[in-house]
Design a protein around this motif. Structure first.
Motif, PDB file in Angstrom:
ATOM      1  N   LEU A 128       0.831  -1.205   0.000  1.00 46.75           N
ATOM      2  CA  LEU A 128       0.000   0.000   0.000  1.00 46.75           C
ATOM      3  C   LEU A 128       0.868   1.258   0.000  1.00 46.75           C
ATOM      4  CD1 LEU A 128      -2.718   1.525   0.364  1.00 46.75           C
ATOM      5  CD2 LEU A 128      -2.384   1.235   2.839  1.00 46.75           C
ATOM      6  N   ALA A 129       1.890   1.282   0.835  1.00 48.27           N
ATOM      7  CA  ALA A 129       2.746   2.468   0.926  1.00 48.27           C
ATOM      8  C   ALA A 129       3.463   2.731  -0.392  1.00 48.27           C
ATOM      9  CB  ALA A 129       3.748   2.296   2.055  1.00 48.27           C
ATOM     10  N   GLU A 130       3.845   1.687  -1.084  1.00 44.50           N
ATOM     11  CA  GLU A 130       4.486   1.853  -2.388  1.00 44.50           C
ATOM     12  C   GLU A 130       3.499   2.392  -3.412  1.00 44.50           C
ATOM     13  OE1 GLU A 130       7.887  -1.674  -2.207  1.00 44.50           O
ATOM     14  OE2 GLU A 130       5.893  -2.116  -3.032  1.00 44.50           O
ATOM     15  N   ARG A 131       2.275   1.916  -3.380  1.00 45.93           N
ATOM     16  CA  ARG A 131       1.270   2.314  -4.364  1.00 45.93           C
ATOM     17  C   ARG A 131       0.710   3.704  -4.088  1.00 45.93           C
ATOM     18  NH1 ARG A 131      -2.843  -1.300  -3.474  1.00 45.93           N
ATOM     19  NH2 ARG A 131      -4.375   0.253  -2.818  1.00 45.93           N
ATOM     20  N   MET A 132       0.693   4.117  -2.819  1.00 43.98           N
ATOM     21  CA  MET A 132       0.059   5.379  -2.442  1.00 43.98           C
ATOM     22  C   MET A 132       1.057   6.200  -1.612  1.00 43.98           C
ATOM     23  SD  MET A 132      -3.836   5.731  -0.923  1.00 43.98           S
ATOM     24  CE  MET A 132      -4.451   4.494  -2.061  1.00 43.98           C
ATOM     25  N   PRO A 133       2.088   6.759  -2.249  1.00 39.57           N
ATOM     26  CA  PRO A 133       3.163   7.413  -1.486  1.00 39.57           C
ATOM     27  C   PRO A 133       2.735   8.689  -0.765  1.00 39.57           C
ATOM     28  CG  PRO A 133       3.460   7.748  -3.847  1.00 39.57           C
ATOM     29  CD  PRO A 133       2.358   6.745  -3.698  1.00 39.57           C
ATOM     30  N   GLU A 134       1.587   9.255  -1.101  1.00 42.23           N
ATOM     31  CA  GLU A 134       1.138  10.471  -0.429  1.00 42.23           C
ATOM     32  C   GLU A 134       0.288  10.177   0.802  1.00 42.23           C
ATOM     33  OE1 GLU A 134      -0.850  12.673  -3.463  1.00 42.23           O
ATOM     34  OE2 GLU A 134       1.004  13.302  -4.430  1.00 42.23           O
ATOM     35  N   LEU A 135       0.063   8.903   1.092  1.00 40.48           N
ATOM     36  CA  LEU A 135      -0.707   8.521   2.270  1.00 40.48           C
ATOM     37  C   LEU A 135       0.218   8.425   3.473  1.00 40.48           C
ATOM     38  CD1 LEU A 135      -3.443   7.494   3.460  1.00 40.48           C
ATOM     39  CD2 LEU A 135      -2.671   5.178   2.849  1.00 40.48           C
ATOM     40  N   ASN A 136      -0.113   9.120   4.552  1.00 41.60           N
ATOM     41  CA  ASN A 136       0.665   9.044   5.792  1.00 41.60           C
ATOM     42  C   ASN A 136       0.306   7.768   6.540  1.00 41.60           C
ATOM     43  OD1 ASN A 136       2.468  11.235   6.155  1.00 41.60           O
ATOM     44  ND2 ASN A 136       0.736  12.609   6.414  1.00 41.60           N
ATOM     45  N   ILE A 137       1.271   6.874   6.708  1.00 40.84           N
ATOM     46  CA  ILE A 137       1.036   5.567   7.318  1.00 40.84           C
ATOM     47  C   ILE A 137       1.878   5.434   8.577  1.00 40.84           C
ATOM     48  CG2 ILE A 137       1.346   3.070   7.031  1.00 40.84           C
ATOM     49  CD1 ILE A 137       0.831   3.481   4.035  1.00 40.84           C
ATOM     50  N   VAL A 138       1.254   4.950   9.638  1.00 43.22           N
ATOM     51  CA  VAL A 138       1.960   4.510  10.840  1.00 43.22           C
ATOM     52  C   VAL A 138       1.773   3.006  10.922  1.00 43.22           C
ATOM     53  CG1 VAL A 138       2.086   4.595  13.351  1.00 43.22           C
ATOM     54  CG2 VAL A 138       1.644   6.694  12.052  1.00 43.22           C
TER      55      VAL A 138
END
Length: 256
Positions: free
Chosen positions: A147-157
């Motif tokens: 997910l983080a690779e596909r959506m780099p503008e999403l802030n993930i913890v």
């Protein structure tokens, strides 16, 4: 003193969702124990929020979280609950939290619903989080990396320390790691390994209370991070800056 970035509180309608709920008669008892361990604030949802299955439970968990937040806004900060099988209900709650300046979502777990985070069922929810500038806290899984690779503008913890995922997660600049769970609070070397992989700017002190005793995590942070400036950064500074950068209302009485 630290702010806990990963808490699940008991609540009357939740009882029976997790074994730790039986340890407390109500939320005030859980808060009292955490304060006694030195915890100065909590990002939380309830056990119903973690283990919700229906749109009705998504509604109930979010209402509960906002109600609890209203009783102790200087100590509590609520995370919104969403579910890939209740998309419209979840989208409405994401917007409602955002309108109130509340930017945290989760912790979300994929194992309850059996749908990992990189599956298309989650996509409209994470797109809304991205567009709203909200922060999503995700239980560790292979889907977090995808997910983080596909959506780099999403802030993930990403929640919990998993040794084999430290390097892949650390390579993704939109991912931060919370130090909750058995590895972070109990196992020697785990918090140190997380610090080596992520550096002090992208770690959030967290416990997974009420499943674990927060006092163990206070001690582990002191031993793993002896430098007091770095310890304050991991213990509360990074979290407060992250919330502020996402446009949150002032949290925890205006910060530390």
């Amino acid at each position: 003193m630290p702010i806990d970035a990963h808490v699940h509180l008991p609540y009357p309608r939740d009882f029976g969702r997790h074994c730790s709920e039986a340890l407390f008669r109500d939320v005030s008892e859980a808060v009292k124990l955490a304060r006694g361990a030195g915890v100065t604030g909590m990002v939380f949802n309830t056990w119903l929020g973690v283990f919700c299955d229906t749109a009705e439970e998504v509604d109930a968990a979010n209402r509960d979280a906002l109600e609890l937040y209203g009783t102790m806004p200087e100590y509590l900060y609520p995370g919104a609950v969403i579910h890939p099988r209740a998309v419209e209900t979840s989208l409405a709650w994401l917007d409602r939290f955002r309108e109130r300046g509340l930017v945290w979502v989760g912790e979300l777990v994929p194992y309850r619903c059996g749908i990992d985070f990189d599956r298309p069922e989650w996509t409209p929810l994470f797109e809304r989080c991205r567009d709203n500038g909200q922060i999503v806290q995700l239980h560790n899984s292979a889907g977090v990396v995808a997910l983080a690779e596909r959506m780099p503008e999403l802030n993930i913890v990403c929640a919990h320390i998993t040794a084999e995922w430290l390097a892949p997660l650390a390579a993704l600049p939109n991912v931060r790691l919370d130090l909750s769970g058995a590895n972070g609070g109990l196992r020697l070397g785990s918090m140190e390994s997380a610090l080596a992989a992520f550096g002090p700017e992208r770690l959030l002190w967290a416990t997974d209370y009420t499943a674990f005793d927060p006092a163990c995590f206070v001690i582990r942070l002191e031993r793993a991070v002896p430098d007091p400036v770095m310890r304050r950064k991991i213990g509360s500074g990074n979290l407060l800056r992250l919330l502020a950068s996402a446009g949150s209302v002032p949290a925890f009485g205006g910060g530390r």
